[in-house]
Every structure is written in C-alpha cells, then in structure tokens.
Design an enzyme around this catalytic site. Structure first.
Site, PDB file in Angstrom:
ATOM      1  N   SER A 697       0.800  -1.227   0.000  1.00 33.82           N
ATOM      2  CA  SER A 697       0.000   0.000   0.000  1.00 33.82           C
ATOM      3  C   SER A 697       0.834   1.280   0.000  1.00 33.82           C
ATOM      4  O   SER A 697       0.280   2.376  -0.105  1.00 33.82           O
ATOM      5  CB  SER A 697      -0.947   0.012   1.207  1.00 33.82           C
ATOM      6  OG  SER A 697      -0.217   0.023   2.416  1.00 33.82           O
ATOM      7  N   LYS A 740      -6.153   3.524   8.891  1.00 37.58           N
ATOM      8  CA  LYS A 740      -5.218   4.483   8.291  1.00 37.58           C
ATOM      9  C   LYS A 740      -5.770   5.904   8.363  1.00 37.58           C
ATOM     10  O   LYS A 740      -5.032   6.863   8.624  1.00 37.58           O
ATOM     11  CB  LYS A 740      -4.940   4.095   6.838  1.00 37.58           C
ATOM     12  CG  LYS A 740      -4.176   2.781   6.688  1.00 37.58           C
ATOM     13  CD  LYS A 740      -4.001   2.399   5.227  1.00 37.58           C
ATOM     14  CE  LYS A 740      -3.213   1.098   5.079  1.00 37.58           C
ATOM     15  NZ  LYS A 740      -3.032   0.692   3.676  1.00 37.58           N
TER      16      LYS A 740
END
EC number: 3.4.21.53
Length: 794
Positions: A697, A740
């Site tokens: 990611s 996140k």
C-alpha cells in the site's frame, strides 16, 4: 355431587314387553343435571345437590309426583349447563326422600324408572325443565339373547375373580336377574369404565347390542388386568433382584468391616453409579462410563489404574451435559447492557442483537462463531464478557497465546501419566452450562512445532457442522459444543490459517477517534481509576480539554489502554497532592497536565512543518491500528543504484521497484532526465529503521516521493496517501482504510489520497473524522501527483 348406589332386586317399571306402565306421551318434568354420575333404570342412590337451579328443580318435582329427569353433563366444570352441555338421553327418576343438610345442600334418594330422551329444553328464571319422551327398549327374547346373557355372566364372573374389585355377594345378586336389559345395566354400573362409555351404554336401545357391547368391554378389561398382572410380576421380580443385590452388598460391607478391610469401594461405587445415571449424558457415553465404573469396582484401591479411572469418572461427572442457562431474549435490555459497558463498536452489537432476534423466532439457532479483529486496547475481550451478560449466559475465557501443542486443545490420552483434558473441555467444566459464551483469546498468537498444530485441532471446535460431536483425547466420548457461542479475538488475520479463518465470522474493530476516546475516558476509565485510587468525584476533576491533551501528547494508540495508564498516573499524582498538601480538590486543565504527566511524549499535528522535496507521508496499517509512514528519497550522483533501507519486506521492495520502473517509462512526460537512472544513485529510506515493514500500500507514496526528488517539486505537508501502484500507473485498492484514516486524523493531516475502488469503505469512517478531512479518490498516479505535489495544476 356425591352418591351412594343401591340396586333394586325387583322390576319396578318394565322388562319383557313395554318399557313402562306410565303414560308414554311427551311430558314436561324438571331437569337435574348430574356431574360425573350416571343413573340407570331401577338404580337407587343418594345424591348431594347444591346448585340453586338443581334445588329449585327438586322443589318443583316435589309438587308434581316427585318425578324428575336425570341427565349427565358433558363437562364437569360447567356450573350453569345449557342445552348443548347435557346429553339428550337420560333417566326418568322418582325422588324417594329429601333431607336438608346444615351447609344448605340437599341429600336426596332417587330411584331410576326408565330411559327417556329430551324433546325440548325449557329454561326459566330459576329452574330448567325439559319436555321428554319415553325410550322403549328393543327386546327380542330369543335364544341368541339368552346365549348373550349367559356369555356376559361368564365373562363378568371371570372378571370378578381376576380384579377382586367386586364382591361375590354382588355377583350373586347379578346372577339372579332374568331380564336381559336390566342385567346389562346392572353389570355396566359395576365396571370401572369412563362415564362417557356408561352414557353410550345408556343410549343403546337394542338389548342385544347392549349385551354385545358389554361383552366386548369386559374382554378389554380382562386383557388390561392380565397385562397389569404381568407388569406387576416383572416389577416384583426386579425388586426382589434389587433387594437381593442390596442384601449381598450389605453382607460384603459387614465382612470387610470384620476383616478390617478399609479399601472396600461399595458405597463409593453406588454413589458414582447414581451420579452417572442422573447426569443426563448421552446413552452411549453413559454405557462407557458404567463400563469403566465396573472396572473400577473390581480393581484394588491401591492400583495405579484405579486412580486413573477415578479421575476420569470425576471429569465425566463434572462436565455439563444438559444444564443450560435460559437466554434473555429481550433485545432492548441486551442493547442497554452492551451500550452501558462499551461505547461505539456498533457492528458487534448489531450482530449480537441479530442473533437474539433470530433465536427468538426459531429457538433452535446454533451458536455463532465470531472473530473480533482489531488493535490492542479497543475492548475485544471485555466486549465478549458483556455479550455473555447481555445474553444471560455464563462466560469462560481461554487464552491461546503461545499455545503450540495440539494436546493443549484436544487433551492427552489417558495412557500418559498426568493426562488431562484439553482447554476446551476444561473451559466447559468451568462454564457449568452447555451454552456459555466461550472466549478464545489471542487466537492469532498460536504457533506449531513437532508436537502438532493447535490451529488444526480448533477446526473441529469452530465448525458448526462438526462441533456437536467434538472428541477430546482424554474423554474419548463425543461432546456437544453446538450450543456454545464462540468468540475469538485477534490483532491481525495474517497469522491465522485460511481454513480456520473460513470457519469464523470476521468482525473488524478499528481504533477509536479522539471524541470517542474522550467519551470513554469520561464515562468509563476515569470513574474506574477514581474508585481504585480512593478518590471521589469532588477530589479530582479532569476537564475534557485536559483529556484531549493527554490523548494527543501522551498516547499514540488505536485503543485506550495507554490512556487508562496515563489517567491512573494523574490519579496517583492527585492522591499524593491531597495527602501531602492537604488540598481537598484538584482540577486538571489543559495547562497543568504537563505538571502531572511531565513533558509531552508524542508530537501531535503534521509530520512535517514545511513542504519538503523527496519526502511523502504514507499511511500504514499495523497490529496496533494505523500509523503514518514518512518515506524519504535522496538522489545523488552515482552509477544508477536503487538502495532500499528501513527493514523493508519483499512486497514493499517490489513496490519500490515497480514505482521506479514506472517513472523510467514516463520520464519525459514527468519532465525528468531520461538518463537519470544511469547518472544517479537513488536511496529510499522508511524510518523507523528498526521496525519491520511490508505490504504493497505504500506504492503511490514511494512513487510520489521519487518524482518529487527527481523534479525538485515539494510534496504538500498536509497530504497523506495510500494505494498500490502498477507498472501502468494504476492505483489499486488497499485494506485497513479506517485505521489508516484515523491515524491521519491523529497526525493532523487534512487531505487523504486513496484508491477510487476504496470509495465503498468511506462509510465505515466516523462522521467526526470525515468533517476534518478531504478525501481524494484516485485511479491513476497522475491524479495523485496533481493533489500531492505543490504547484502542480489540478
């Protein structure tokens, strides 16, 4: 209605021809309904009458030749019967005597005269009268009728000999009766049959048919008596055998006592046998237990195997086989308990309430198998305890952290010294019910070695199609786990084997927002710590801005465990001040938090104070929730080396190489020297260097930092980003978006760039966080650069 029955030995009214010498035309007479009593013609009996209408009927009869109609009620519990509540065929009777008792009831002597049928039901205010017509018997007086009479008498005589409920004098009276109809009525009155059957006999007009019916009834009664006799004999033999065994055992005890043998186990064995039979265990398990008990009885007490078997019996009897707690199927109350104990966590609460709703509709639903996944300190373990409270179930917890032996789950076989059942059976013993909430804590921390794989042993436990027949190596008999509600907890799914993961319903619990943490601290953590430190609310007041200060500068976590420790530290400091400085009240504000907790531990706000070249902020998903990830790129003259540092995993290294290859393929479009890779060494570093990092990611973050370093264009300090990159520049979706996003919010970022395919995950993010962030959905790296690089036209 009580009665004394007596039969006349003479024919008062009829038999042999016409039924009665009375006028057979219809006539109106008072009705006396009977409950549980039936009067046949020529029967004389006493009746106790207490109902008002019945007393009025008797008084009415006294004014008209003492004639009354007796009919039985269909249901005994009706006090005021109507036309449909009584049988239409009854007996016309004559009141011979009437006596008033002290309690207001009447005791009357009545004599049955003949059968009659109700034509009309006449209900007046105080009395019920009926219009009746006489029912004439069908008497044929032929040889068949005489044969039936003789057969009936023979069967009745045999019945009397077997039953011993009718005296010989009664049979002598019956045998003297010559009229077939009267004989049938007389025998019917002495048979222990239901009143409904007696009514059916009363309604049979044909004497032959009545005789046939009674012969059939007596034959049935004889068969029943024969069966009762056989059963009685079996019971007697069984009792004699039991008494014999008891006598022999008592003799054995006496002999052992005389010999001074203290090792006799007779009483203990009988006690164990009784417990096994009353335990409710399945039939096959009970057979196995009794077989082991027989072995135990024959072994001397000093035998080592005797102790093994006794320990095994104790475990079998300690397990719950049928005991179950009753579920509290009250959704509102359960929801109230869950909300009281935990703030937020809506998905888990909703799943528990769904289970309760289905359980209320079906009452046969198997226990769900949930897996709560989230960072430490978010309340997974305590939530499982609240689930048990809300369901009114017992709670048992088994920690699987560090378990690496398959026998820890399934138990050891009894052949080994010191063998014991596995943790599942041990937990069921502690639960004391077959339907507890069973917490498998830290299921992701199991490992395996040469002794087996405990996660493989859990496959049977957590499979709804198999766990009704769970087999422990020690117990060796199937145990039903289908009613257990299993709740597992884990910090990450990556270390849980696929087959085990497939058997559980995964519910992700992300970290808390700042507002949620303030609420949790105010409602749960602060009151708990005040109580533990002997403080009252009046002694210590912590304002919301002080709590926010603690959350921002003294904790960096997804949960609230560190926050609780910091609040405990504040309470300790306050307690010391109250005791030493004799101050009764302390108010903690934003300004004096530093005095109590010391200097700030963490920096809150933007990772960088200025826009920098070659540095981009990524968003990472960790076991502790989410975190920001600073990615630095340095370009220096060299021979084209690509250096990667920061303890990166293979996947992350490959992401960096993919980003590097993409930039080389589009160097001219990005206004970068096409030969940059030959003239320069490029170094990508991801602090902190000692922490292992991996995953795809960070692809767009490394690509952005590389392009920034090669073009000299700074990256905005307000932007955080996450997404996987391909060689064509496409931005692929990632996981852990909520965690996140929360980390970006904690870090003070204002804009987040994420893959367009993750748009569906934005619904999971709290509104209080969304209000302070701008989300950019990107499907290609060009869109990322437009929002990340300073000065690039959008």
């Amino acid at each position: 209605m009580y009665c004394n029955i007596k039969w006349l030995n003479r024919s008062l009214i009829y038999y042999g021809g016409a039924m009665s010498s009375m006028n057979t035309n219809e006539r109106i007479v008072p009705l006396l309904p009977l409950r549980g009593v039936l009067v046949y013609p020529t029967m004389v009996l006493h009746l106790d009458v207490g109902r008002d209408k019945s007393i009025q009927a008797l008084e009415q009869a006294a004014m008209d030749e003492n004639i009354i109609f007796l009919a039985m009620q269909k249901e005994m519990n009706i006090d005021d019967p109507k036309e449909d509540d009584i049988y239409s065929v009854g007996t016309v009777a004559k009141v011979k005597q009437m006596l008033k008792l002290p309690n207001g009831t009447l005791r009357v002597l009545v004599e049955g005269l003949h059968r009659a049928e109700v034509v009309e039901f006449i209900e007046e205010e105080n009395v019920v009268q009926v219009s009746i017509k006489t029912v004439t018997e069908e008497v044929e007086a032929d040889l068949e009728e005489k044969a039936l009479m003789r057969t009936l008498l023979e069967h009745f005589e045999q019945y009397i000999k077997v039953s011993k409920k009718v005296s010989n004098e009664t049979f002598a009276t019956v045998a003297d009766v010559e009229e077939p109809g009267r004989l049938a009525d007389l025998i019917a009155s002495h048979l222990p049959i239901k009143t409904k059957q007696k009514q059916e006999i009363l309604e049979i007009i044909s004497v032959k048919e009545r005789l046939h019916t009674l012969i059939s009834i007596i034959q049935d009664e004889q068969e029943l008596l024969s069966l009762e006799k056989k059963i009685g004999q079996k019971v007697k033999r069984s009792m004699e055998r039991t008494q014999k065994e008891y006598f022999l055992r008592e003799q054995m005890k006496a002999i052992q006592t005389e010999l001074g043998d203290k090792e006799g186990k007779g009483g203990e064995v009988e006690e164990l046998r009784e417990k096994i039979e009353q335990s409710g265990m399945p039939e096959e398990t009970m057979k196995a237990a009794l077989k082991e008990l027989d072995r135990y009885e024959k072994l001397p007490a000093s035998s080592a195997e005797s102790g093994v078997i006794r320990n095994y019996m104790d475990w079998l009897l300690a397990l719950p086989w049928t005991d179950a707690t009753e579920d509290m199927i009250d959704l509102a109350h359960s929801e109230e308990i869950l909300n009281k104990d935990h703030y937020g966590l809506e998905k888990v609460k909703e799943r528990v309430l769904e289970y309760l709703a289905v359980q209320k509709l079906t009452n046969s639903l198997k226990g769900p198998i949930l897996c709560l996944v989230g960072p430490p300190g978010v309340g997974k373990t305590s939530l499982a305890r609240s689930i048990a409270t809300s369901l009114n179930r017992n709670f048992v917890r088994v920690s699987l952290g560090g378990v690496r032996d398959e026998s820890e789950i399934r138990g050891h076989r009894r052949t080994y010294v010191g063998a014991m059942p596995g943790r599942i059976i041990q937990g069921m013993k502690k639960a004391k019910s077959v339907n507890p909430v069973f917490l498998l804590d830290e299921i992701d921390k199991m490992s395996n070695d040469f002794r087996g794989d405990p996660s493989a042993a859990l496959l049977e436990v957590l499979d709804p199609e198999q766990n009704h027949n769970f087999s422990d190596h020690y117990i060796e008999e199937p145990y039903d786990l289908s009613k257990v509600m299993f709740v597992a907890t884990a910090n990450t799914l990556s270390s849980i084997p696929g087959p085990l993961l497939d058997r559980m319903e995964i519910i992700s619990i992300a970290g808390y927002t700042e507002l949620e943490k303030v609420h949790i601290a105010r409602e749960h953590l602060l009151p708990k710590q005040l109580q533990e430190h002997g403080l009252r609310k009046g002694n210590l007041q912590v304002r919301d801005e002080a709590l926010l200060e603690i959350i921002r500068y003294y904790t960096r976590e997804a949960g609230v465990r560190t926050l609780e420790r910091q609040i405990a530290k504040v309470c300790r400091k306050a307690a010391k001040i109250i005791v030493t400085a004799e101050r009764k009240r302390i108010v903690v504000t934003e300004k004096n938090v530093v005095d109590l907790l010391g200097k700030h531990i963490f920096r809150y706000g933007q990772a960088e104070k200025t826009d920098q070249v070659g540095m981009a902020t990524g968003l990472a998903y960790t076991a502790a929730g989410g975190d920001t990830l600073a990615i630095e790129v340095s370009v220096a003259p060299g021979k084209g080396k690509l250096i990667l540092t920061g303890k990166l995993g293979d996947v992350m290294k490959e992401s960096a190489q993919a980003a590097f290859s993409y930039i080389r393929s589009r160097a001219e479009e990005l206004q970068i020297d096409p030969d940059f890779h030959e003239k320069n060494d490029i170094h990508i570093h991801v602090p902190e260097g000692a922490v292992p990092k991996d995953g795809p990611s960070a692809g767009i973050t490394m690509a952005t930092a590389l392009i920034s370093a090669l073009t000299g264009i700074p990256v905005s300090k307000e932007v955080g980003m996450t997404g996987e990159i391909t060689l064509r520049g496409r931005v692929l979706p990632i996981g852990g978006l909520k965690e996140k996003t929360l980390s970006a919010h904690r870090a003070g970022l204002t804009k987040i760039i994420l893959p367009a395919e993750n748009e569906k995950d934005l619904d999971d993010i709290p509104e209080s966080v969304k209000e302070n962030l701008t989300f950019v959905l990107a499907s290609h790296l060009d869109e990322v650069l437009e929002h990340a690089l300073v000065g690039v036209k959008q």
